[in-house]
Design a protein around this motif. Structure first.
Motif, PDB file in Angstrom:
ATOM      1  N   ASP A 154      -7.837 -11.892  10.152  1.00  0.00           N
ATOM      2  CA  ASP A 154      -6.604 -11.106  10.205  1.00  0.00           C
ATOM      3  C   ASP A 154      -5.574 -11.604   9.195  1.00  0.00           C
ATOM      4  OD1 ASP A 154      -7.570  -9.427  12.149  1.00  0.00           O
ATOM      5  OD2 ASP A 154      -6.612 -10.479  13.823  1.00  0.00           O
ATOM      6  N   ALA A 155      -5.517 -12.912   8.988  1.00  0.00           N
ATOM      7  CA  ALA A 155      -4.587 -13.453   7.990  1.00  0.00           C
ATOM      8  C   ALA A 155      -4.971 -12.988   6.593  1.00  0.00           C
ATOM      9  CB  ALA A 155      -4.569 -14.977   8.064  1.00  0.00           C
ATOM     10  N   ALA A 156      -6.267 -12.952   6.310  1.00  0.00           N
ATOM     11  CA  ALA A 156      -6.732 -12.480   5.000  1.00  0.00           C
ATOM     12  C   ALA A 156      -6.389 -11.009   4.803  1.00  0.00           C
ATOM     13  CB  ALA A 156      -8.232 -12.699   4.872  1.00  0.00           C
ATOM     14  N   ARG A 157      -6.619 -10.201   5.824  1.00  0.00           N
ATOM     15  CA  ARG A 157      -6.321  -8.766   5.723  1.00  0.00           C
ATOM     16  C   ARG A 157      -4.826  -8.543   5.497  1.00  0.00           C
ATOM     17  NH1 ARG A 157      -9.773  -8.745  10.583  1.00  0.00           N
ATOM     18  NH2 ARG A 157     -11.917  -8.301   9.886  1.00  0.00           N
ATOM     19  N   HIS A 158      -3.989  -9.282   6.215  1.00  0.00           N
ATOM     20  CA  HIS A 158      -2.546  -9.143   6.055  1.00  0.00           C
ATOM     21  C   HIS A 158      -2.113  -9.541   4.652  1.00  0.00           C
ATOM     22  CE1 HIS A 158       1.693  -9.102   7.155  1.00  0.00           C
ATOM     23  NE2 HIS A 158       1.802 -10.295   6.603  1.00  0.00           N
ATOM     24  N   PHE A 159      -2.683 -10.620   4.130  1.00  0.00           N
ATOM     25  CA  PHE A 159      -2.334 -11.089   2.781  1.00  0.00           C
ATOM     26  C   PHE A 159      -2.650 -10.011   1.758  1.00  0.00           C
ATOM     27  CE2 PHE A 159      -3.181 -13.361  -1.195  1.00  0.00           C
ATOM     28  CZ  PHE A 159      -2.109 -14.231  -1.266  1.00  0.00           C
ATOM     29  N   VAL A 160      -3.816  -9.392   1.872  1.00  0.00           N
ATOM     30  CA  VAL A 160      -4.214  -8.362   0.911  1.00  0.00           C
ATOM     31  C   VAL A 160      -3.330  -7.124   1.046  1.00  0.00           C
ATOM     32  CG1 VAL A 160      -6.090  -6.834   0.184  1.00  0.00           C
ATOM     33  CG2 VAL A 160      -6.578  -9.208   0.788  1.00  0.00           C
ATOM     34  N   LYS A 161      -3.037  -6.725   2.290  1.00  0.00           N
ATOM     35  CA  LYS A 161      -2.232  -5.516   2.510  1.00  0.00           C
ATOM     36  C   LYS A 161      -0.807  -5.670   2.005  1.00  0.00           C
ATOM     37  CE  LYS A 161      -4.798  -3.850   6.554  1.00  0.00           C
ATOM     38  NZ  LYS A 161      -4.753  -3.656   8.031  1.00  0.00           N
ATOM     39  N   THR A 162      -0.270  -6.871   2.063  1.00  0.00           N
ATOM     40  CA  THR A 162       1.119  -7.094   1.652  1.00  0.00           C
ATOM     41  C   THR A 162       1.251  -7.545   0.198  1.00  0.00           C
ATOM     42  OG1 THR A 162       1.034  -9.388   2.476  1.00  0.00           O
ATOM     43  CG2 THR A 162       1.812  -7.677   4.006  1.00  0.00           C
ATOM     44  N   ALA A 163       0.153  -7.645  -0.514  1.00  0.00           N
ATOM     45  CA  ALA A 163       0.188  -8.082  -1.913  1.00  0.00           C
ATOM     46  C   ALA A 163       0.820  -7.000  -2.786  1.00  0.00           C
ATOM     47  CB  ALA A 163      -1.214  -8.398  -2.402  1.00  0.00           C
ATOM     48  N   PRO A 164       1.547  -7.384  -3.811  1.00  0.00           N
ATOM     49  CA  PRO A 164       2.166  -6.399  -4.709  1.00  0.00           C
ATOM     50  C   PRO A 164       1.157  -5.707  -5.621  1.00  0.00           C
ATOM     51  CG  PRO A 164       2.588  -8.615  -5.488  1.00  0.00           C
ATOM     52  CD  PRO A 164       1.921  -8.769  -4.149  1.00  0.00           C
ATOM     53  N   GLY A 165      -0.066  -6.216  -5.673  1.00  0.00           N
ATOM     54  CA  GLY A 165      -1.105  -5.653  -6.526  1.00  0.00           C
ATOM     55  C   GLY A 165      -2.462  -6.147  -6.068  1.00  0.00           C
ATOM     56  N   HIS A 204     -11.457 -19.939   2.895  1.00  0.00           N
ATOM     57  CA  HIS A 204     -11.469 -19.055   1.733  1.00  0.00           C
ATOM     58  C   HIS A 204     -10.129 -19.158   1.009  1.00  0.00           C
ATOM     59  CE1 HIS A 204     -14.734 -17.321   4.118  1.00  0.00           C
ATOM     60  NE2 HIS A 204     -15.094 -16.612   3.053  1.00  0.00           N
ATOM     61  N   LEU A 205     -10.162 -18.953  -0.303  1.00  0.00           N
ATOM     62  CA  LEU A 205      -8.950 -18.895  -1.109  1.00  0.00           C
ATOM     63  C   LEU A 205      -8.747 -17.465  -1.577  1.00  0.00           C
ATOM     64  CD1 LEU A 205      -7.797 -21.303  -3.906  1.00  0.00           C
ATOM     65  CD2 LEU A 205      -7.805 -18.843  -4.326  1.00  0.00           C
ATOM     66  N   PHE A 206      -7.564 -16.916  -1.287  1.00  0.00           N
ATOM     67  CA  PHE A 206      -7.146 -15.608  -1.788  1.00  0.00           C
ATOM     68  C   PHE A 206      -5.873 -15.804  -2.608  1.00  0.00           C
ATOM     69  CE2 PHE A 206      -9.429 -14.834   2.163  1.00  0.00           C
ATOM     70  CZ  PHE A 206     -10.345 -13.857   1.791  1.00  0.00           C
ATOM     71  N   GLN A 207      -5.760 -15.014  -3.681  1.00  0.00           N
ATOM     72  CA  GLN A 207      -4.649 -15.243  -4.605  1.00  0.00           C
ATOM     73  C   GLN A 207      -4.252 -13.928  -5.265  1.00  0.00           C
ATOM     74  OE1 GLN A 207      -5.300 -17.865  -8.228  1.00  0.00           O
ATOM     75  NE2 GLN A 207      -4.235 -19.308  -6.883  1.00  0.00           N
ATOM     76  N   ASP A 208      -2.948 -13.763  -5.468  1.00  0.00           N
ATOM     77  CA  ASP A 208      -2.481 -12.576  -6.191  1.00  0.00           C
ATOM     78  C   ASP A 208      -3.065 -12.549  -7.601  1.00  0.00           C
ATOM     79  OD1 ASP A 208      -0.943 -11.685  -4.099  1.00  0.00           O
ATOM     80  OD2 ASP A 208       0.978 -12.352  -4.937  1.00  0.00           O
ATOM     81  N   TRP A 209      -3.508 -11.376  -8.011  1.00  0.00           N
ATOM     82  CA  TRP A 209      -3.914 -11.174  -9.397  1.00  0.00           C
ATOM     83  C   TRP A 209      -2.678 -11.221 -10.290  1.00  0.00           C
ATOM     84  CZ3 TRP A 209      -7.962 -10.739 -12.638  1.00  0.00           C
ATOM     85  CH2 TRP A 209      -7.767 -10.104 -13.872  1.00  0.00           C
TER      86      TRP A 209
END
Length: 323
Positions: A154-165, A204-209
């Motif tokens: 859920d944290a990963a999904r939220h991070f992606v949904k709230t990303a500016p891009g 996992h590591l997620f990062q803004d493009w």
């Protein structure tokens, strides 16, 4: 006949390491004695006898044709030596115990040397933790992208949904083991629809493009900076230039003063004498930190650009000091 070199540069590397070869060749041309060996040869063909005395460990490490004195090490180039191995038909538990003993014995003695290390394995190990280096980079003003480390879907999904891009994901360590060698995992753009509960299996590591004009590999050797623009010639290389080397073109550049200052702070924080930094340069010219590899490759950049990286490393190792 075995010979012992006084004040030698010790080079710890694998059997087939063209990058280490460049430095060894440079040192040899200067007449600097080199003792090169591979940790994988201990305790089979590499022998150590070390005694603790008033000023630390004294004794020798001996390979079949050469030897080095522990109390007269000029500097150490720790250049990706191979993993320890035990020959012989030992039960699994006994083999694991023997490997642990060998690793602790050899690296424990060598690691106590006060000589200059490029880089000390303990410092390298700390610096290669990506979450740690990102936090230090942020503190040093190197402006890394917004990043999430998680094993919670859920944290990963939220991070992606709230990303500016777009959002990318990449490995936290240097790839997976294939036939005893680490193979890097490519950076990939996240498809939000594929974020399932398997995220819970590990971190996992997620990062803004970050939109890029190009990327830069900044190789730092002591106080020498070698910056090279890397221009992608394919869509795969635009996402991760390591995935398509033939499409790349290179151009020597200079790091801005603020970036140099931040890099120096990060190097000092981790106690590094060498580092390979990756930056994105945005269309507006901003440098954004992605990561540092404390034992990153540099040989191909010297071949492509003519930058004297091997000579700078040889200078550092010959002096035996980072200054």
């Amino acid at each position: 006949m075995t010979s012992t070199d006084e004040a030698a540069v010790w080079v710890l590397s694998g059997q087939q390491d063209p990058t280490a070869d460049l430095v060894v060749r440079e040192l040899a041309q200067r007449g600097v004695p080199v003792f090169r060996f591979n940790t994988a040869d201990f305790p089979t063909t590499l022998v150590m006898a070390a005694e603790l005395r008033d000023k630390g460990w004294s004794g020798t490490v001996r390979a079949p044709c050469r030897a080095g004195a522990l109390d007269s090490v000029r500097s150490v180039y720790y250049r990706r030596p191979e993993e320890f191995r035990i020959d012989g038909d030992l039960p699994a538990g006994a083999q694991e115990f023997a490997l642990g003993q060998s690793r602790a014995g050899l690296l424990g003695v060598l690691g106590a040397s006060p000589a200059l290390w490029v880089n000390h394995p303990a410092r390298e190990g700390e610096a290669n933790y990506k979450p740690w280096q990102l936090a230090v980079a942020q503190w040093a003003g190197l402006d890394p992208p917004r990043t999430l480390i998680t094993n919670e879907p859920d944290a990963a999904r939220h991070f992606v949904k709230t990303a500016p891009g777009p959002v990318i994901t990449k490995s936290l360590v240097g790839g997976v083991l294939v036939d005893g060698q680490r193979r890097g995992a490519a950076t990939t753009v996240v498809d939000a629809g594929e974020l399932d509960d398997s995220i819970g299996l590990c971190a996992h590591l997620f990062q803004d493009w970050v939109e890029k004009a190009h990327e830069v590999r900044l190789t730092v050797v002591g106080d020498c900076f070698f910056a090279v623009e890397i221009h992608a010639g394919s869509e795969a290389a635009r996402i991760d230039w390591r995935s398509d080397y033939p499409s790349l073109t290179y151009c020597v550049t200079e790091a801005p003063p603020a970036v140099r200052d931040g890099v120096v702070q990060l190097m000092r924080h981790f106690g590094l004498a060498y580092g390979a930094f990756d930056f994105v340069v945005t269309p507006t010219g901003e440098w954004r930190f992605l990561e540092i590899n404390a034992n990153g490759q540099w040989g191909w950049l010297e071949a492509e650009t003519g930058l004297p990286i091997a000579a700078a490393l040889a200078d550092l190792l010959e002096r035996g000091t980072s200054k």
